[in-house]
Design an enzyme around this catalytic site. Structure first.
Site, short mmCIF file in Angstrom:
data_model
loop_
_atom_site.label_atom_id
_atom_site.label_comp_id
_atom_site.label_asym_id
_atom_site.label_seq_id
_atom_site.Cartn_x
_atom_site.Cartn_y
_atom_site.Cartn_z
N CYS A 52 -1.74 -6.55 5.88
CA CYS A 52 -1.32 -5.15 5.97
C CYS A 52 -1.79 -4.62 7.33
O CYS A 52 -2.21 -5.40 8.19
CB CYS A 52 -1.86 -4.30 4.81
SG CYS A 52 -3.62 -3.98 4.89
N CYS A 77 -2.69 9.74 8.84
CA CYS A 77 -1.45 9.85 9.61
C CYS A 77 -1.00 8.49 10.14
O CYS A 77 0.19 8.22 10.24
CB CYS A 77 -1.65 10.83 10.77
SG CYS A 77 -1.90 12.54 10.24
#
Length: 609
Positions: free
Chosen positions: A577, A414
């Site tokens: 990232c 999530c």
């Protein structure tokens, strides 16, 4: 002074012959008139058996005045001069000794007894006053000034050494503890220790024979059901223990509805803490429980969930365990409960729970949610058999459906892909229903079907599960996973709770993996470089570093020429990232192109881990 002098002298102790000799040799030329107190009994003055005549310079012994009964006392009588000199000498000694002793005692720190060994035997056990630099010159005593100064210097050196050692220990403790660990200690460590102590204290549930009046009142609406639930169903619920793994988005609604329904005992397992980003979907937690910043640690989710459940239903029995499910504790936890509910968010835990439930023969209600979709099914449930043939049939377990753990799939979460808050909540409600159905035996259990929910189209798709695989590693006759240790060995490189699969040690050199702190130094020093942000555009739009270039990982291989132009053959390339996983893959792709010589114009490449 003239009474009982044979028993006690002015010193307060028995007189001796030596003292009498000292008195007899004392000089007698000095007048004592000014040093004696007049007797109120007569005009003549008697001191120690002596009488003073009219002539102050002449003295006579009072032996001729005393009668024979005083004969034994006359040899002990003193002259007035000797008595006065003795009195003055002793008064001066007592005064000097008293002042000297007080001064010496005042030199020592009040805390000296606390740091000296053998404080009980120390003469310095009474409270001390402040330290004085020196003894006043007008004070005397049996100890010389040099001796006192040496003792003072030695004591000060010892105290200074102890203070230095204490400061070093405090500095060492401060260095070893970073702010995050201090926050964890203040808010989380005690909670975790208390939770760990409860793992062996999970209560046993006894069979409920009759409902209490308060239970009838609380659960009256579900007691009225005529679909097989009723009083018998409620008694089964009150006599059941359920293990729920995860108190997040799915676990929030599972736990609240199981507690409200009146399950006998519920054990909550979640090692994580509440964050602000959890609250849009994890409705069991409160804003006050959440950490408001990166350095602030919120309340443990299991403990927060327990508080909410008890607020909803104080009669329910709950155990909160702030631990991470592992091969060491999974079997112990699963075997102590009747039903297991999987509300976790990572593949490693799902595999461990599946294997533990197969080995312990416990039903597993599994649910998951990602983005705008969710799934639900039940594993290892054996329905009542009408015939021996039906009893032998098995439905697929989690390993039957997903025999080969996929590390890349495990990196989806999530936090990386997002989730619509209501989706996990809805899946959790459905899991609670399935758990109650498993306990009471009512309805049709989802053991042979997989439910797929698409919230954008409000569609529910039921997919029939295949039968169990004949060569499943855990549930078949040829099973290779017979213990939880075997299960753990099969899950290498599979993502666990909050940790994505990291690159294999040989993929990137140690120099190519740099920390955020080291990269921050590169930016501060103004060193020219290329910063590639390989996240997807929607994550890049949320936040990004100044000067970074967004090149998603799935487009990198087709745009290596662009990277070469950006680096100009000189500038180092840094890949970034969110969690260092996609950037590690980008670093490998660029490094491989450099080694193969298929692309020129790149100086060096690094992964910001």
């Amino acid at each position: 002074y003239d009474e009982d002098v044979e028993a006690a002298s002015i010193l307060g102790v028995a007189r001796s012959a030596g003292m009498s000799d000292w008195e007899s040799n004392a000089g007698g030329a000095d007048s004592v008139g000014g040093g004696l107190v007049s007797s109120p009994r007569n005009s003549s003055r008697r001191v120690g058996g002596l009488r003073r005549g009219d002539n102050r310079g002449e003295h006579s012994v009072a032996a001729d005045v005393d009668d024979e009964s005083q004969g034994p006392r006359k040899n002990h009588h003193r002259s007035p001069l000797s008595t006065l000199r003795l009195f003055r000498w002793w008064s001066d000694v007592v005064s000097r000794v008293s002042r000297s002793a007080s001064s010496l005692l005042s030199q020592h720190s009040p805390n000296l007894n606390d740091i000296l060994d053998g404080a009980g035997d120390s003469p310095l056990e009474q409270p001390r006053r402040g330290v004085q630099d020196s003894i006043p010159e007008d004070q005397g005593g049996p100890m010389s000034i040099d001796d006192r100064e040496q003792e003072m210097f030695a004591l000060r050196q010892e105290v200074a050494s102890l203070k230095k050692k204490l400061q070093e220990l405090e500095n060492e403790k401060e260095v070893n503890n970073n702010p995050h660990s201090l926050q964890t200690q203040n808010r989380g460590i005690q909670d975790i220790q208390n939770a760990l102590a409860e793992i062996s204290d999970i209560p046993s549930i006894t069979t409920i024979q009759a409902l209490r009046p308060d239970e009838i009142s609380r659960y009256s609406r579900q007691l009225l059901l005529n679909d097989g639930f009723g009083v018998a169903g409620q008694q089964k619920l009150l006599s059941t223990s359920i293990l729920v793994i995860g108190a997040g988005g799915i676990g929030s609604t599972v736990l609240l509805y199981l507690a409200a329904a009146g399950v006998g005992h519920i054990t909550i397992v979640d090692y994580d803490c509440v964050e602000m980003s959890n609250l849009h979907r994890q409705v069991i937690h409160k804003d006050a429980d959440a950490g408001k910043s990166h350095d602030q640690v919120g309340m443990n989710k299991a403990l927060s969930a327990k508080q909410a459940m008890l607020s909803l239903n104080p009669t329910v029995s709950c155990t909160a365990l702030a631990i991470m499910i592992s091969a060491e504790n999974a079997m112990e936890l699963v075997s102590q409960h009747d039903v297991v509910v999987d509300a976790c968010d990572n593949p490693r835990t799902r595999y461990l729970l599946n294997d533990a439930c197969i080995l312990a023969n416990k039903p597993l209600v599994s649910g998951s949610a990602m983005g705008t979709e969710g799934q639900l099914t039940v594993y290892n449930y054996s329905p009542p058999a009408e015939s021996p043939e039906q009893k032998m049939k098995r439905t697929a377990c989690y390993r039957c459906l997903y025999p080969n753990p996929n590390p890349a799939e495990g990196c989806k979460s999530c936090s990386d892909n997002g989730v619509l808050g209501m989706v996990p909540g809805g899946i959790g409600v459905l899991q609670a229903v399935e758990a109650i159905k498993v306990v009471t035996g009512i309805g049709s259990i989802m053991h042979d079907r997989l439910l797929m929910y698409d919230s954008l189209h409000c569609s529910f798709l039921n997919v029939k599960k295949p039968p169990a695989r004949p060569k499943c590693a855990v549930c078949s006759q040829q099973a290779t996973i017979n213990t939880m240790e075997d299960s753990q060995k099969s899950l290498e490189n599979v993502r666990g709770p909050s940790v994505c699969a990291m690159p294999a040690p040989g993929d990137l050199s140690e120099e190519q993996n740099i920390s955020c702190i080291k990269y921050n130094e590169v930016r501060r020093n103004g060193k020219p470089h290329v910063l590639l942000d390989v996240r997807v555009p929607r994550q890049y739009d949320m936040c990004s570093l100044d000067g970074s270039i967004n090149l998603p990982l799935d487009q990198l291989e087709t745009k290596l020429e662009m990277v070469a132009k950006l680096s100009k053959g000189e500038l180092p390339v840094y890949c970034l990232c969110r969690r260092g996983i996609a950037s590690a893959e980008a670093t490998r792709i660029i490094q491989k192109s450099i080694e193969n010589g298929g692309l020129d114009g790149k100086h060096s490449v690094y992964n910001i881990a």
